[in-house]
Design a protein around this motif. Structure first.
Motif, PDB file in Angstrom:
ATOM      1  N   PRO A  74       0.795  -1.223   0.000  1.00 24.92           N
ATOM      2  CA  PRO A  74       0.000   0.000   0.000  1.00 24.92           C
ATOM      3  C   PRO A  74       0.833   1.281   0.000  1.00 24.92           C
ATOM      4  O   PRO A  74       0.277   2.363   0.159  1.00 24.92           O
ATOM      5  N   TYR A  75       2.152   1.162  -0.171  1.00 20.35           N
ATOM      6  CA  TYR A  75       2.997   2.346  -0.030  1.00 20.35           C
ATOM      7  C   TYR A  75       3.120   3.119  -1.343  1.00 20.35           C
ATOM      8  O   TYR A  75       2.861   2.602  -2.419  1.00 20.35           O
ATOM      9  N   LEU A 117      14.137   4.956  13.831  1.00 17.07           N
ATOM     10  CA  LEU A 117      12.836   4.662  13.236  1.00 17.07           C
ATOM     11  C   LEU A 117      12.625   5.407  11.928  1.00 17.07           C
ATOM     12  O   LEU A 117      11.864   4.976  11.091  1.00 17.07           O
ATOM     13  N   TYR A 118      13.317   6.527  11.754  1.00 18.38           N
ATOM     14  CA  TYR A 118      13.018   7.382  10.607  1.00 18.38           C
ATOM     15  C   TYR A 118      14.221   7.522   9.697  1.00 18.38           C
ATOM     16  O   TYR A 118      15.366   7.372  10.118  1.00 18.38           O
ATOM     17  N   GLU A 119      13.927   7.865   8.441  1.00 17.35           N
ATOM     18  CA  GLU A 119      14.989   8.068   7.472  1.00 17.35           C
ATOM     19  C   GLU A 119      15.668   9.408   7.732  1.00 17.35           C
ATOM     20  O   GLU A 119      15.018  10.360   8.161  1.00 17.35           O
ATOM     21  N   HIS A 178      17.274  10.223   2.163  1.00 20.78           N
ATOM     22  CA  HIS A 178      16.462  10.941   1.190  1.00 20.78           C
ATOM     23  C   HIS A 178      17.256  11.305  -0.042  1.00 20.78           C
ATOM     24  O   HIS A 178      16.740  11.275  -1.154  1.00 20.78           O
ATOM     25  N   ALA A 207      11.562  13.579   5.306  1.00 19.18           N
ATOM     26  CA  ALA A 207      11.942  12.940   6.578  1.00 19.18           C
ATOM     27  C   ALA A 207      11.288  13.709   7.716  1.00 19.18           C
ATOM     28  O   ALA A 207      10.721  13.139   8.640  1.00 19.18           O
ATOM     29  N   ARG A 241       8.320  12.417  10.363  1.00 10.90           N
ATOM     30  CA  ARG A 241       8.582  12.547  11.794  1.00 10.90           C
ATOM     31  C   ARG A 241       7.531  13.439  12.443  1.00 10.90           C
ATOM     32  O   ARG A 241       7.033  13.165  13.522  1.00 10.90           O
ATOM     33  N   ALA A 289       4.314  11.590  12.618  1.00 10.86           N
ATOM     34  CA  ALA A 289       4.381  10.584  13.672  1.00 10.86           C
ATOM     35  C   ALA A 289       4.188  11.235  15.033  1.00 10.86           C
ATOM     36  O   ALA A 289       3.481  10.716  15.900  1.00 10.86           O
ATOM     37  N   LEU A 291       7.163  -0.762  19.375  1.00 14.26           N
ATOM     38  CA  LEU A 291       7.219   0.487  18.609  1.00 14.26           C
ATOM     39  C   LEU A 291       8.544   0.619  17.875  1.00 14.26           C
ATOM     40  O   LEU A 291       8.599   1.106  16.750  1.00 14.26           O
ATOM     41  N   ARG A 292       9.596   0.145  18.507  1.00 12.19           N
ATOM     42  CA  ARG A 292      10.911   0.248  17.874  1.00 12.19           C
ATOM     43  C   ARG A 292      11.035  -0.679  16.661  1.00 12.19           C
ATOM     44  O   ARG A 292      11.952  -0.551  15.861  1.00 12.19           O
ATOM     45  N   LEU A 293      10.104  -1.634  16.574  1.00 14.38           N
ATOM     46  CA  LEU A 293      10.123  -2.608  15.489  1.00 14.38           C
ATOM     47  C   LEU A 293       9.396  -2.088  14.248  1.00 14.38           C
ATOM     48  O   LEU A 293       9.418  -2.714  13.187  1.00 14.38           O
ATOM     49  N   ALA A 294       8.768  -0.905  14.376  1.00 14.00           N
ATOM     50  CA  ALA A 294       7.784  -0.464  13.382  1.00 14.00           C
ATOM     51  C   ALA A 294       8.342  -0.375  11.966  1.00 14.00           C
ATOM     52  O   ALA A 294       7.705  -0.819  11.016  1.00 14.00           O
ATOM     53  N   ARG A 295       9.534   0.165  11.805  1.00 16.21           N
ATOM     54  CA  ARG A 295      10.044   0.372  10.449  1.00 16.21           C
ATOM     55  C   ARG A 295      10.268  -0.959   9.744  1.00 16.21           C
ATOM     56  O   ARG A 295      10.040  -1.100   8.545  1.00 16.21           O
ATOM     57  N   LEU A 341       8.618  -3.762  10.484  1.00 19.22           N
ATOM     58  CA  LEU A 341       7.312  -4.374  10.220  1.00 19.22           C
ATOM     59  C   LEU A 341       6.743  -3.898   8.887  1.00 19.22           C
ATOM     60  O   LEU A 341       6.013  -4.617   8.217  1.00 19.22           O
ATOM     61  N   ASN A 342       7.097  -2.677   8.502  1.00 22.59           N
ATOM     62  CA  ASN A 342       6.623  -2.144   7.219  1.00 22.59           C
ATOM     63  C   ASN A 342       6.989  -3.044   6.053  1.00 22.59           C
ATOM     64  O   ASN A 342       6.231  -3.155   5.099  1.00 22.59           O
ATOM     65  N   VAL A 343       8.155  -3.658   6.089  1.00 25.62           N
ATOM     66  CA  VAL A 343       8.518  -4.560   4.990  1.00 25.62           C
ATOM     67  C   VAL A 343       8.176  -6.006   5.303  1.00 25.62           C
ATOM     68  O   VAL A 343       7.810  -6.766   4.416  1.00 25.62           O
ATOM     69  N   SER A 356       5.635  -7.123   6.599  1.00 24.74           N
ATOM     70  CA  SER A 356       4.228  -7.404   6.333  1.00 24.74           C
ATOM     71  C   SER A 356       3.957  -7.697   4.864  1.00 24.74           C
ATOM     72  O   SER A 356       2.848  -8.079   4.523  1.00 24.74           O
ATOM     73  N   PRO A 366      -0.882   3.021   6.281  1.00 25.55           N
ATOM     74  CA  PRO A 366      -0.322   1.698   6.547  1.00 25.55           C
ATOM     75  C   PRO A 366       1.044   1.705   7.245  1.00 25.55           C
ATOM     76  O   PRO A 366       1.539   0.656   7.618  1.00 25.55           O
ATOM     77  N   TYR A 387       3.658   1.480   9.840  1.00 26.09           N
ATOM     78  CA  TYR A 387       3.593   1.027  11.234  1.00 26.09           C
ATOM     79  C   TYR A 387       4.201   2.021  12.214  1.00 26.09           C
ATOM     80  O   TYR A 387       3.942   1.971  13.400  1.00 26.09           O
ATOM     81  N   ARG A 388       5.015   2.936  11.699  1.00 27.04           N
ATOM     82  CA  ARG A 388       5.584   3.954  12.596  1.00 27.04           C
ATOM     83  C   ARG A 388       4.511   4.919  13.076  1.00 27.04           C
ATOM     84  O   ARG A 388       4.671   5.592  14.079  1.00 27.04           O
TER      85      ARG A 388
END
Lengths: 256, 327
Positions: free
Chosen positions: A92-93, A110-112, A117, B2, B6, B9, B208-212, B214-216, B218, B273, B275-276
């Motif tokens: 869905p991205y 967690l973030y890029e 980028h 970025a 953030r 989030a 929560l730290r696993l979120a990024r 989980l994005n792939v 899934s 969608p 997860y973060r």
């Protein structure tokens, strides 16, 4: 030492005959290698071994001196990027978000960050995907999805790039652009391995051919030497004919 | 970009935390039995003790339960790549129920049965957690799909034994069993709330730290592995963490269906969608949702208390259908 070293790498699924019976080969920076062979010869499995998706049952696969079986996944993905044959379904991205997944091996948080980028922008630019950046991945055509996945692999900025039938969904224009892109990447010092069934294009564009047959290398050499009609007939089971076009360009046709 | 993600989030985190905070502040004041607020402010009986000893811990329990259920639901939907996965998919809820029902059936009748039932439910859940951990670590060919099917089998076995025990139980015990199986948020001791918080808060932070990743994860093992993710490790750790979350809360509240399935889906429609954004929203949003549902459950037919599962389904269900069809 070569960038990529395969030492009698073998693989078998449990209870089945081996898919790869000890492949030994080396490849260095700035090489463009086409991997060809009949269906089931082990081409994708060989890429999977190099990508680290599968661990060799015996033998080793080394990149930059590191053993695939002993290297953590994120470190391995900073060395090797793999573009699979099939895009994952129902993603869905957006295009940007898919390309940014290529930066996960570098991710600490967690973030890029800005580097991520920048890598994404370069990859989008190189794949001419900038107009697609905000589009949803799953609404793209097969060929466009393929280009996005390749862009994600480029964002991974690894010295080794593996492509599994990248031109399967591409039209002639995009296929020609793909080969130009691979030439550019080779010039930047990447090692590129492409699985393909387009023998004439492989012959024209690649530096070397790996011909796989029954899980072993039947030939490893420059296209003119590796693509002998007799050998190809023995491997593929159909008669092959070689033709020479303008400027000595090599073409292959097959069948009666 | 970025900065944008953030920023989003942070906004999602702030808004959902605010929702949970508001629920925590207002829910204890609301209720069917009516409260003399002047009395409450003077800290006088009966309103002050009701507020402090019953309603406040109950609301906290609801927040924790909702957070645990919807966070693990969101995680399981990613790990099992199944939109219909719930926190109970691996059989942990049924196993906790079996523990509780066995305790009720075999324990001598008496007033001190609560800790025993709780401990046995916890033991049931722990058995499944251990099973998940052992299976997914030791087996060479491990797939989320095999684990899901195993979970269905565990569910079936546990439910069958629960049914057997229930059919053999006398009328009093049968009532207790039915009551437990209905599930619900009940006033609990602060020690129980603290114990739950001590488990749930760190596990949620870890998730929560696993979120990024989980994005792939899934969208397929191969894709995730190609992005440097150790899928097997992420998957078994995620399963164990999610099972711990559900097991510990279910042991206290009994089965509360629907929350773990619907809250993540609902929030996915709102925050997208990634997860973060989805996981923090699920933690706080799920908590607020259950706290509000519990307040409705004890007010709507007061002095009768409706099982909270009825309210979660009746409130969340139509809203979800509306959200589904309105876009």
């Amino acid at each position: 030492m070569s960038l990529l070293v395969l030492q009698s790498a073998a693989f078998a699924y449990p209870g089945s005959p081996p898919v790869l019976n000890g492949v030994s080969a080396e490849a260095g920076v700035g090489e463009l290698i086409a991997i060809i062979g009949p269906n089931g010869a082990g081409k994708s499995t060989l890429l999977d071994l190099i990508a680290g998706h599968k661990t060799p049952a015996s033998g080793r696969c080394l990149v930059d001196g590191r053993d695939s079986a002993a290297t953590p996944r994120d470190a391995w993905c900073r060395l090797v990027a793999h573009v699979p044959q099939q895009a994952p379904a129902n993603v869905p991205y957006t295009v940007e978000e898919v390309v940014l997944t290529g930066r996960i091996p570098y991710g600490r948080g967690l973030y890029e960050n800005e580097d991520d980028h920048q890598a994404m922008e370069e990859a989008l630019e190189r794949m001419r995907l900038a107009p697609f950046r905000g589009r949803s991945f799953q609404t793209l055509s097969g060929g466009e999805q393929q280009r996005v996945l390749l862009a994600a692999a480029l964002a991974q900025q690894s010295p080794v790039l593996l492509l599994d039938e990248p031109s399967a969904h591409l039209d002639p224009q995009n296929e020609a652009r793909l080969w130009t892109l691979l030439h550019d990447l080779r010039a930047l010092g990447r090692l590129i391995l492409v699985v393909t069934h387009h023998l004439s294009l492989a012959a024209h564009h690649s530096d070397r051919i790996w011909l796989l047959h029954h899980g072993a290398l039947a030939a490893d050499g420059p296209p003119a030497a590796a693509l002998q009609p007799g050998r190809l007939e023995a491997v593929f089971g159909v008669p092959f004919h070689r033709h020479t076009g303008e400027q000595g360009r090599l073409f292959l046709s097959y069948g009666d | 970009m970025a900065i944008e993600l953030r920023h989003r989030a942070r906004t999602v985190l702030a808004l959902s935390a605010l929702a949970a905070l508001l629920a925590a502040i207002f829910c204890p004041f609301l209720g069917g039995s009516g409260m003399d607020y002047a009395n409450l402010l003077r800290r006088q009986s009966p309103d002050w003790p009701i507020f402090v000893n019953l309603r406040l811990p109950r609301t906290l329990l609801a927040l924790l339960t909702g957070a645990a259920l919807s966070a693990s639901g969101a995680m399981f939907q990613a790990l099992l790549r199944d939109a219909l996965a719930t926190p109970s998919s691996l059989g942990v809820t049924a196993a906790a129920a079996l523990g509780a029902v066995a305790a009720i059936s075999f324990a001598p009748a008496g007033p001190a049965w609560f800790p025993l039932v709780w401990l046995c439910a916890l033991a049931g859940a722990a058995t499944v957690i251990a099973l998940v951990a052992v299976l997914s670590r030791s087996r060479k060919r491990f797939s989320a799909y095999t684990l899901l099917l195993t979970g269905i089998a565990v569910n079936g076995i546990c439910s069958a034994i629960v049914l057997l025990l229930h059919s053999l139980a006398g009328i009093t015990k049968s009532f207790q069993i039915t009551h437990w199986l209905m599930g619900g948020i009940a006033p609990v001791e602060y020690s129980v709330v603290l114990l739950l918080a001590a488990v749930i808060v760190p596990v949620c932070v870890w998730a929560l730290r696993l979120a990024r990743v989980l994005n792939v994860v899934s969208y397929g093992d191969t894709w995730a592995a190609g992005r440097g993710v150790n899928c097997r490790q992420v998957t078994w750790r995620g399963f164990v963490a999610g099972t711990v979350l559900v097991g510990t809360t279910t042991a206290v509240t009994g089965p509360i269906a629907f929350v773990g399935l619907i809250v993540p889906h609902l929030l996915r429609r709102v925050v997208g969608p990634d997860y973060r954004l989805l996981l923090p929203a699920s933690v706080f949003g799920g908590g607020a949702f259950v706290a509000i549902c519990d307040t409705v459950a004890r007010s709507v037919l007061a002095p009768i208390e409706v099982p909270v599962g009825v309210i979660t389904a009746l409130l969340g269900g139509p809203f979800f259908v509306w959200l589904l069809w309105s876009r």
